[in-house]
Design an enzyme around this catalytic site. Structure first.
Site, mmCIF file in Angstrom:
data_model
loop_
_atom_site.group_PDB
_atom_site.id
_atom_site.type_symbol
_atom_site.label_atom_id
_atom_site.label_comp_id
_atom_site.label_asym_id
_atom_site.label_seq_id
_atom_site.Cartn_x
_atom_site.Cartn_y
_atom_site.Cartn_z
ATOM 1 N N LEU A 15 0.879 -1.180 0.000
ATOM 2 C CA LEU A 15 0.000 0.000 0.000
ATOM 3 C C LEU A 15 0.911 1.222 0.000
ATOM 4 O O LEU A 15 1.640 1.439 0.956
ATOM 5 C CB LEU A 15 -0.812 -0.044 1.300
ATOM 6 C CG LEU A 15 -2.062 0.801 1.467
ATOM 7 C CD1 LEU A 15 -3.098 0.446 0.416
ATOM 8 C CD2 LEU A 15 -2.640 0.551 2.868
ATOM 9 N N HIS A 16 0.918 1.994 -1.082
ATOM 10 C CA HIS A 16 1.816 3.156 -1.068
ATOM 11 C C HIS A 16 1.294 4.361 -1.842
ATOM 12 O O HIS A 16 1.870 5.441 -1.752
ATOM 13 C CB HIS A 16 3.193 2.778 -1.619
ATOM 14 C CG HIS A 16 3.236 2.712 -3.118
ATOM 15 N ND1 HIS A 16 2.763 1.638 -3.816
ATOM 16 C CD2 HIS A 16 3.651 3.608 -4.048
ATOM 17 C CE1 HIS A 16 2.912 1.869 -5.110
ATOM 18 N NE2 HIS A 16 3.437 3.062 -5.291
ATOM 19 N N ARG A 17 0.200 4.193 -2.600
ATOM 20 C CA ARG A 17 -0.275 5.311 -3.424
ATOM 21 C C ARG A 17 -0.725 6.477 -2.555
ATOM 22 O O ARG A 17 -1.429 6.267 -1.551
ATOM 23 C CB ARG A 17 -1.481 4.881 -4.247
ATOM 24 C CG ARG A 17 -1.172 3.832 -5.236
ATOM 25 C CD ARG A 17 -0.872 4.429 -6.564
ATOM 26 N NE ARG A 17 -0.420 3.375 -7.438
ATOM 27 C CZ ARG A 17 0.266 3.575 -8.543
ATOM 28 N NH1 ARG A 17 0.571 4.796 -8.912
ATOM 29 N NH2 ARG A 17 0.646 2.573 -9.279
ATOM 30 N N ASP A 38 -1.988 -1.733 -4.144
ATOM 31 C CA ASP A 38 -2.345 -0.610 -5.011
ATOM 32 C C ASP A 38 -1.206 -0.319 -5.982
ATOM 33 O O ASP A 38 -1.183 0.724 -6.623
ATOM 34 C CB ASP A 38 -2.727 0.637 -4.204
ATOM 35 C CG ASP A 38 -1.625 1.132 -3.283
ATOM 36 O OD1 ASP A 38 -0.515 0.543 -3.281
ATOM 37 O OD2 ASP A 38 -1.867 2.117 -2.552
#
Ligand code: UD1
Length: 359
Positions: A206-208, A280
């Site tokens: 998860l990094h967006r 993501d």
């Protein structure tokens, strides 16, 4: 021919690996410029060593910052490098701030620009990556597209005359490393503490910005992952760690076990060992598809629409709205439908070199 590659962020280093290897088989000169957008060893150094990429010829040391600061710093720092190197082509990769800065710096000095992974679109103008890729495509002289769908987007924007379908260089590297992992040529990946590699687990990233930068949204995503019925190995990008800490959110919760990002071979091994992927990331969606693991994408849209065919990938932006369907979706078995070769045959990097030489 002299080609100057501008890279800076983790996914660009993965794409650089097969390109650098393809150049190494030729007499052409390949100059690697690292902008320094990613500087942690976990996001940068391990990709050079792990994928056998030659050390960068130039390191701009730009680091983190707001979009304007980061993009502007790369732009300014590239001017003297281009003047000194005078390449025949500047090759930019993907959709990060380093990509856009590389393209703009080059066209301003009248160097020819080729964009690798051209033509991808999310049609979501709130994503920084969407501005970066649209602007880069329109600035570039040569558009190296990974898929037929990307070619259609470029044609729809009047760019067909500059576009060439080369396939996806991520396939080149993914399939090679998959074979090495299967042949035990890499050490086992260091999964987060609490994850048993011999029992079913889901692999998550998860990094967006859209998912990490709003406290309520990030909190809801963490809770949705923590509520799953199987352990979830969360390979935490520094941006996620920084935002969670800032918002006072704990990443170790319920089924969720956070750990450090993995190098490329470790990541491929972790996908192969998993029951499925929740992410993501664009690259990881595609790796799950290529490696035959079902994927949930925590976004309303994807640039890699081919992964959605046959239910290999499912778009679930707001898992908490699904009730009992959420755990069922995240833990669904691999579909029995086949997967074709929408991303090419694993020879894209060689084609890139040929097209650059012939253009
Ligand atoms: C960037 C790309 C994104 C890509 C991602 C892959 C842009 C706009 N975004 O996002 O498209 O999917 O890379 O990882 O270019 N940080 C560190 N160490 C590092 C790098 C970053 O701690 O080595 C932290 C910092 O808190 C920094 C934050 O991560 O402010 C964001 O880094 P940045 O380079 O701006 O974007 P990414 O989120 O990595």
């Amino acid at each position: 021919m002299k080609v100057l590659s501008v890279v800076g962020a983790r996914p660009q280093l993965v794409k650089l690996a097969p390109i650098a290897a393809a150049f190494a088989e030729t007499d052409h000169t390949h100059v690697i410029v690292h902008t320094g957008q990613h500087y942690d060893a976990d996001l940068s150094d391990v990709f050079f060593s792990g994928l056998g990429i030659p050390d960068p010829d130039v390191h701009l040391g730009v680091g983190s910052g707001s979009h304007g600061v980061q993009t502007g710093a790369v732009l300014a720092a590239l001017d003297p490098v281009l003047e000194l190197e005078r390449p025949d082509w500047v090759l930019v990769y993907g959709d990060t701030n380093s990509t856009l800065a590389g393209a703009v710096a080059a066209v301003k000095q009248h160097y020819r620009v080729a964009h690798l992974e051209a033509g991808l679109r999310s049609f979501n103008r709130r994503m920084p990556e969407e501005h970066n890729r649209v602007l880069t495509d329109h600035a570039a002289d040569l558009l190296l597209a990974p898929t037929e769908e990307a070619m259609r987007h470029l044609a729809a924007e009047g760019l067909a005359g500059r576009s060439v379908l080369v396939g996806d260089v991520m396939v080149d590297v993914c399939l090679r490393v998959r074979d090495d992992v299967r042949a035990d040529r890499h050490p086992r990946p260091e999964l987060p503490e609490g994850i048993d590699p011999n029992a079913p687990y889901l692999l998550a990233t998860l990094h967006r910005a859209e998912n990490t930068d709003d406290a309520a949204r990030l909190g809801a995503l963490i809770e949705a992952l923590a509520a799953l019925p199987v352990p979830v190995a969360l390979l935490a990008h520094p941006r996620l760690v920084a935002r969670a800490e800032h918002f006072g959110l704990k990443l170790r919760l319920g089924a969720l076990y956070p750990g450090r990002p993995l190098g490329y071979a470790g990541m491929i091994a972790a996908v192969l060992g998993s029951a499925g992927v929740v992410t993501d990331s664009g690259g990881l969606q595609k790796e799950a598809y290529l490696l035959g693991r079902p994927c949930v994408t925590l976004r309303p849209e994807t640039e890699w629409v081919e992964t959605l065919d046959g239910d290999w990938n499912r778009l679930i932006p707001d898992p908490w709205t699904l009730g009992a369907e959420w755990p069922a979706a995240a833990t669904r078995p691999a579909p029995s439908t086949g997967r074709g070769e929408p991303y090419g045959d694993g020879q894209a990097a060689r084609r890139v070199v040929d097209v650059l030489r012939g253009s």
